[in-house]
Scaffold this motif. Structure first.
Motif, PDB file in Angstrom:
ATOM      1  N   GLU A 291     -16.411 -13.372  -1.681  1.00 43.93           N
ATOM      2  CA  GLU A 291     -15.720 -12.659  -2.765  1.00 43.93           C
ATOM      3  C   GLU A 291     -14.615 -11.749  -2.250  1.00 43.93           C
ATOM      4  O   GLU A 291     -13.569 -11.629  -2.876  1.00 43.93           O
ATOM      5  N   ASN A 292     -14.834 -11.109  -1.119  1.00 44.12           N
ATOM      6  CA  ASN A 292     -13.792 -10.240  -0.564  1.00 44.12           C
ATOM      7  C   ASN A 292     -13.214 -10.898   0.683  1.00 44.12           C
ATOM      8  O   ASN A 292     -13.444 -10.469   1.816  1.00 44.12           O
ATOM      9  N   ARG A 293     -12.468 -11.968   0.434  1.00 48.74           N
ATOM     10  CA  ARG A 293     -11.935 -12.804   1.512  1.00 48.74           C
ATOM     11  C   ARG A 293     -11.017 -12.037   2.467  1.00 48.74           C
ATOM     12  O   ARG A 293     -11.097 -12.191   3.684  1.00 48.74           O
ATOM     13  N   ASP A 294     -10.153 -11.197   1.916  1.00 50.66           N
ATOM     14  CA  ASP A 294      -9.185 -10.482   2.760  1.00 50.66           C
ATOM     15  C   ASP A 294      -9.889  -9.503   3.705  1.00 50.66           C
ATOM     16  O   ASP A 294      -9.475  -9.326   4.854  1.00 50.66           O
ATOM     17  N   LYS A 295     -10.953  -8.886   3.218  1.00 51.15           N
ATOM     18  CA  LYS A 295     -11.733  -7.962   4.046  1.00 51.15           C
ATOM     19  C   LYS A 295     -12.381  -8.718   5.216  1.00 51.15           C
ATOM     20  O   LYS A 295     -12.359  -8.254   6.362  1.00 51.15           O
ATOM     21  N   LEU A 296     -12.943  -9.888   4.921  1.00 53.96           N
ATOM     22  CA  LEU A 296     -13.582 -10.685   5.967  1.00 53.96           C
ATOM     23  C   LEU A 296     -12.553 -11.169   6.987  1.00 53.96           C
ATOM     24  O   LEU A 296     -12.799 -11.127   8.198  1.00 53.96           O
ATOM     25  N   GLN A 297     -11.401 -11.611   6.520  1.00 59.31           N
ATOM     26  CA  GLN A 297     -10.370 -12.081   7.448  1.00 59.31           C
ATOM     27  C   GLN A 297      -9.906 -10.944   8.360  1.00 59.31           C
ATOM     28  O   GLN A 297      -9.696 -11.153   9.568  1.00 59.31           O
ATOM     29  N   LYS A 298      -9.756  -9.759   7.797  1.00 57.11           N
ATOM     30  CA  LYS A 298      -9.346  -8.598   8.603  1.00 57.11           C
ATOM     31  C   LYS A 298     -10.404  -8.275   9.656  1.00 57.11           C
ATOM     32  O   LYS A 298     -10.088  -7.970  10.815  1.00 57.11           O
ATOM     33  N   LYS A 322       6.660 -23.366 -12.653  1.00 54.84           N
ATOM     34  CA  LYS A 322       6.631 -22.246 -13.598  1.00 54.84           C
ATOM     35  C   LYS A 322       6.017 -22.638 -14.935  1.00 54.84           C
ATOM     36  O   LYS A 322       5.379 -21.827 -15.597  1.00 54.84           O
ATOM     37  N   GLU A 323       6.251 -23.890 -15.314  1.00 52.56           N
ATOM     38  CA  GLU A 323       5.758 -24.345 -16.619  1.00 52.56           C
ATOM     39  C   GLU A 323       4.237 -24.347 -16.701  1.00 52.56           C
ATOM     40  O   GLU A 323       3.661 -24.420 -17.782  1.00 52.56           O
ATOM     41  N   TRP A 324       3.575 -24.249 -15.559  1.00 49.15           N
ATOM     42  CA  TRP A 324       2.108 -24.247 -15.534  1.00 49.15           C
ATOM     43  C   TRP A 324       1.514 -22.852 -15.319  1.00 49.15           C
ATOM     44  O   TRP A 324       0.295 -22.692 -15.341  1.00 49.15           O
ATOM     45  N   ASN A 325       2.371 -21.859 -15.079  1.00 50.42           N
ATOM     46  CA  ASN A 325       1.859 -20.553 -14.631  1.00 50.42           C
ATOM     47  C   ASN A 325       0.863 -19.904 -15.586  1.00 50.42           C
ATOM     48  O   ASN A 325       0.005 -19.124 -15.167  1.00 50.42           O
ATOM     49  N   SER A 326       0.959 -20.209 -16.870  1.00 49.00           N
ATOM     50  CA  SER A 326       0.034 -19.622 -17.848  1.00 49.00           C
ATOM     51  C   SER A 326      -1.233 -20.465 -18.023  1.00 49.00           C
ATOM     52  O   SER A 326      -2.148 -20.081 -18.752  1.00 49.00           O
ATOM     53  N   MET A 327      -1.283 -21.617 -17.357  1.00 51.59           N
ATOM     54  CA  MET A 327      -2.431 -22.511 -17.457  1.00 51.59           C
ATOM     55  C   MET A 327      -3.664 -21.854 -16.832  1.00 51.59           C
ATOM     56  O   MET A 327      -3.574 -21.192 -15.810  1.00 51.59           O
ATOM     57  N   SER A 328      -4.813 -22.062 -17.466  1.00 53.28           N
ATOM     58  CA  SER A 328      -6.066 -21.517 -16.942  1.00 53.28           C
ATOM     59  C   SER A 328      -6.903 -22.638 -16.337  1.00 53.28           C
ATOM     60  O   SER A 328      -7.313 -23.570 -17.039  1.00 53.28           O
ATOM     61  N   LEU A 329      -7.125 -22.556 -15.039  1.00 50.32           N
ATOM     62  CA  LEU A 329      -7.982 -23.493 -14.310  1.00 50.32           C
ATOM     63  C   LEU A 329      -8.946 -22.653 -13.483  1.00 50.32           C
ATOM     64  O   LEU A 329      -8.744 -22.433 -12.290  1.00 50.32           O
ATOM     65  N   PRO A 330      -9.992 -22.145 -14.109  1.00 49.32           N
ATOM     66  CA  PRO A 330     -10.841 -21.123 -13.473  1.00 49.32           C
ATOM     67  C   PRO A 330     -11.529 -21.548 -12.185  1.00 49.32           C
ATOM     68  O   PRO A 330     -11.666 -20.736 -11.264  1.00 49.32           O
ATOM     69  N   VAL A 331     -11.957 -22.803 -12.092  1.00 46.30           N
ATOM     70  CA  VAL A 331     -12.643 -23.244 -10.870  1.00 46.30           C
ATOM     71  C   VAL A 331     -11.658 -23.263  -9.704  1.00 46.30           C
ATOM     72  O   VAL A 331     -11.932 -22.746  -8.613  1.00 46.30           O
ATOM     73  N   THR A 332     -10.497 -23.847  -9.943  1.00 51.61           N
ATOM     74  CA  THR A 332      -9.448 -23.901  -8.918  1.00 51.61           C
ATOM     75  C   THR A 332      -9.032 -22.500  -8.495  1.00 51.61           C
ATOM     76  O   THR A 332      -8.905 -22.205  -7.301  1.00 51.61           O
ATOM     77  N   GLU A 333      -8.837 -21.630  -9.459  1.00 52.10           N
ATOM     78  CA  GLU A 333      -8.393 -20.267  -9.157  1.00 52.10           C
ATOM     79  C   GLU A 333      -9.441 -19.516  -8.342  1.00 52.10           C
ATOM     80  O   GLU A 333      -9.101 -18.790  -7.394  1.00 52.10           O
ATOM     81  N   LYS A 334     -10.701 -19.707  -8.684  1.00 50.59           N
ATOM     82  CA  LYS A 334     -11.778 -19.062  -7.933  1.00 50.59           C
ATOM     83  C   LYS A 334     -11.781 -19.513  -6.480  1.00 50.59           C
ATOM     84  O   LYS A 334     -11.904 -18.704  -5.552  1.00 50.59           O
ATOM     85  N   ILE A 335     -11.625 -20.823  -6.270  1.00 43.00           N
ATOM     86  CA  ILE A 335     -11.595 -21.375  -4.917  1.00 43.00           C
ATOM     87  C   ILE A 335     -10.443 -20.767  -4.113  1.00 43.00           C
ATOM     88  O   ILE A 335     -10.620 -20.302  -2.985  1.00 43.00           O
ATOM     89  N   HIS A 336      -9.253 -20.746  -4.707  1.00 49.89           N
ATOM     90  CA  HIS A 336      -8.086 -20.254  -3.984  1.00 49.89           C
ATOM     91  C   HIS A 336      -8.163 -18.762  -3.693  1.00 49.89           C
ATOM     92  O   HIS A 336      -7.540 -18.277  -2.746  1.00 49.89           O
ATOM     93  N   GLU A 337      -8.928 -18.034  -4.486  1.00 46.63           N
ATOM     94  CA  GLU A 337      -9.094 -16.596  -4.258  1.00 46.63           C
ATOM     95  C   GLU A 337     -10.156 -16.290  -3.193  1.00 46.63           C
ATOM     96  O   GLU A 337     -10.165 -15.194  -2.625  1.00 46.63           O
TER      97      GLU A 337
END
Length: 364
Positions: A291-298, A322-337
């Motif tokens: 969940e706190n990826r940046d902290k672990l990387q540091k 840009k045409e997709w920026n408002s699209m919601s893809l929660p699983v993908t977004e969670k993975i990338h975060e």
């Protein structure tokens, strides 16, 4: 204390140095540097390795995918289903041909496209499904091929990260209608520059891609198609031919490290990768989630362990789309975060893997 590097390409290629030096002299002395003997021999070797009738080498992995889409004749008005969770090249190859990428969420456990979510995205405009063997794990292709057959669609593999992975007794590159590979230096089978290839059992498709890669010309100065200049050079082909002989051995070493990580990392803040078939994963990347990826990387960086993020921004959140920026893809977004890639390579020392495990188990 020395740094545990994420990927030491110099050390990886030192293993092949003597053979590469001989190959370098052979290419220089041949006087032939584009589309010659080395390319022909590598294409034959790689087709045999993948189990396909044809291998057509090209300049890079993106070109491989662009040329597949182009050769199938897909363009404006056509839709191609593609994973939302992928490196952007998979999607760019569709856009480059004027076709429309249709994003499908991944399976949170494998990070690959979820076969159960494909059907709902199929329309009368759908022409193909592009799958990506992400991080080196082969996609559950059986279900996808069945869907494609039902709807008369082509299936394209993006195999850029999965050289040598096996699904149901077949290697990636031989699981669908055509496959695109990258030989970028950091890949499991990497050149000392850029490179790519298409594998297929389709005679007509192979012929067309072979012509398209060379200005759309089979006979010099006679152009059959509006083609490209996308050719693997003789030197890179010679190097790849050498490294291909050791690919299974190198992948086996990657599996050893991945197995050690999976058995020994024990921290309830870290989610480890799941594997359905051991031979189906060649561990191009070993990707954890937290969940706190940046902290672990540091924390790892402070303790001299390199890690990378593959990938920090999801394709649908990129400025390029840009045409997709408002699209919601929660699983993908969670993975990338949450994802973080740990060091893994065929030349990684066991002591280095032990240090990574020790650090992760001490992290809170």
């Amino acid at each position: 204390m020395e740094t545990v590097s994420f990927l030491n390409l110099k050390k990886i290629n030192e293993k092949y140095l003597t053979e590469m030096e001989l190959a370098f002299k052979d290419v220089i002395n041949s006087g032939w540097y584009i589309l010659g003997k080395q390319v022909e021999e590598f294409e034959k070797d790689f087709a045999n390795y993948c189990g396909t009738k044809h291998c057509i080498s090209v300049a890079n992995g993106l070109d491989a995918l662009i040329l597949i889409v182009k050769a199938f004749g897909f363009g404006v008005g056509d839709e191609i289903i593609v994973p939302a969770n992928t490196y952007i090249a998979s999607i760019l190859a569709i856009s480059a041909n004027g076709a429309t990428p249709v994003l499908v969420e991944p399976d949170i456990n494998t990070y690959n496209i979820d076969p159960e979510k494909i059907k709902e995205k199929i329309t009368s405009k759908t022409k193909a499904i592009m799958v990506v063997h992400l991080y080196g794990q082969a996609v559950e292709i059986k279900k996808i091929n069945e869907i494609a057959k039902e709807y008369n669609l082509k299936v394209i593999e993006d195999s850029a990260q999965a050289h040598g992975a096996v699904y149901a007794g077949k290697r990636v590159g031989n699981l669908a209608d055509a496959s695109g590979f990258s030989f970028y230096p950091g890949k499991n089978l990497g050149a000392l520059g850029d490179g790519g290839a298409v594998t297929t059992n389709d005679d007509d498709l192979a012929y067309k891609i072979k012509v398209l890669r060379n200005y759309g010309s089979e006979i010099k100065y006679k152009n059959m198609y509006k083609g490209f200049n996308s050719r693997l050079d003789e030197l890179q082909a010679a190097f790849l031919k050498i490294k291909l002989k050791y690919l299974d051995e190198d992948n086996a070493r990657r599996r050893e490290i991945a197995t050690y990580y999976r058995k020994n990392i024990s921290n309830n803040t870290i989610i480890l990768p799941q594997v359905k078939y051991e031979e189906g994963h060649v561990w191009h990347l070993f990707v954890i989630r937290t969940e706190n990826r940046d902290k672990l990387q540091k924390y790892l960086q402070e303790n001299k362990v390199q890690s990378l993020i593959h990938y920090p921004i999801a394709p649908h959140k990129q400025n390029a789309y840009k045409e997709w920026n408002s699209m919601s893809l929660p699983v993908t977004e969670k993975i990338h975060e949450q994802v973080l890639s740990l060091p893994i390579s065929p030349v990684m020392e066991h002591s280095e893997a032990e240090r990574v495990v020790e650090l992760l188990n001490s992290y809170d």
